[in-house]
Design a protein around this motif. Structure first.
Motif: not given
Length: 349
Positions: A256-259, A293-300, A302-304, A311-315
């Motif tokens: 969140h901070l990085l975004r 929780p899975a929802d936190r990963y989803r939020q992360m 989205h931010n990234m 991002f998906q390829g970088r990940f």
């Protein structure tokens, strides 16, 4: 709403130069040194707002003892715990009347000249919204552990060895996307006019609301740093932070901070890359060791995705590097600790 301090003070000091906000929760042990280090400042033209967030210890007894001795002190007590340091900040900021504001955290303390030194910078340069000094790190018994490292391992860390002033947006773009280089509110004095302009601290963040707040302040004003360590920043065991690491809150707030910081303009590219790598590595480790929780990963994610194009390829690429690192140690961590051990744990339960 508490009555104004001006109702009980002579006109000559009705509008103080500085409002000192001491937000306290459960720090009766440290309050005497904190309060005395405020009252003994060489600048005496102040109001002191002590906010207690329904502490279960003897904090209010300590606070009342000092309030009876010094008319500059005003007390604000919560009858129910707010659950947020930054809600207490906002309550204090809404009540502040001084030209300047010092948020003096209840477990820290200060040298007698902290206010005078930082106010001299602010008075000399109206463009400054914030001035802060270096800090001694102290433990729970006041033992000095050294001064703070602002950008450890980076050449830019040398910048904090001498006094300097800097454009606020430059500070954000060069450093704040990577690390919070204003690590302790107790070291900073702020111009209230600027605080009124940027509005309250974000109470949705549990750990890093101060970091986000500095970004808002520096987006509209400049900053000054004094290399003399006049603040004593207490480090002690933090169960809230430990729990936030385990449940993913800390990592989510990092994204969140990085975004948020990238919203102020293109950052230092080298430090941005290091930050992204840091977040991804901790993301993979959290799969192995933490119950997020899975929802936190989803939020992360989205931010990234906002921060990192493709991002998906970088990940996926970074995950591959992680898995084969340290002679496949990453793979053992993810499969053994992250998948097999939790499954066995559930089976035993």
């Amino acid at each position: 709403m508490p009555t104004s301090l001006a109702d009980n003070l002579p006109p000559a000091i009705a509008v103080p130069l500085v409002t000192v906000i001491i937000p306290n929760y459960n720090h009766a042990r440290y309050l005497p040194r904190r309060i005395e280090s405020v009252l003994s400042q060489t600048v005496s033209d102040m109001e002191v707002l002590i906010l207690d967030d329904c502490s279960p210890d003897q904090s209010r007894t300590v606070i009342e003892g000092y309030a009876r001795q010094d008319a500059r002190i005003r007390t604000i007590y919560n009858e129910q715990n707010s659950g947020s340091t930054f809600k207490q900040w906002n309550k204090g900021l809404a009540l502040a009347r001084g030209k300047y504001v010092w948020i003096a955290e209840s477990d820290d303390y200060a040298a007698p000249t902290l206010l005078a030194t930082l106010l001299a910078r602010l008075e000399a340069n109206p463009a400054l919204g914030l001035a802060y000094c270096d800090s001694w790190i102290v433990d729970e018994k006041d033992k000095q552990l050294g001064t703070y490292e602002y950008l450890p391992g980076e050449p830019a860390d040398e910048r904090w060895q001498t006094d300097f002033e800097e454009n606020g947006l430059t500070t954000i773009r060069e450093y704040l996307s990577y690390r919070n280089v204003i690590p302790n509110a107790s070291a900073a004095v702020l111009r209230r006019r600027v605080l009124e302009q940027v509005g309250p601290a974000d109470v949705s963040l549990r750990l890093m609301g101060d970091w986000l707040f500095w970004g808002k302040v520096l987006a509209v004003s400049d900053m000054a740093f004094v290399a003399q360590p006049l603040n004593y920043f207490r480090k002690h065991s933090n169960n809230v932070r430990s729990a936030s690491l385990l449940n993913g809150v800390a990592l989510l707030e990092e994204t969140h901070l990085l975004r948020a910081m990238l919203g102020y303009g293109a950052p230092n590219p080298l430090l941005l890359e290091k930050k992204i790598t840091f977040i991804l590595r901790n993301w993979y480790l959290s799969w192995a060791y933490n119950d997020v929780p899975a929802d936190r990963y989803r939020q992360m994610r989205h931010n990234m995705q906002v921060v990192v194009p493709g991002f998906q390829g970088r990940f996926a690429r970074e995950l591959g590097k992680f898995l084969v690192s340290n002679r496949l140690g990453g793979l053992r961590q993810l499969i053994g600790d992250g998948l097999i051990y939790p499954w066995l744990k559930r089976k035993r339960a």
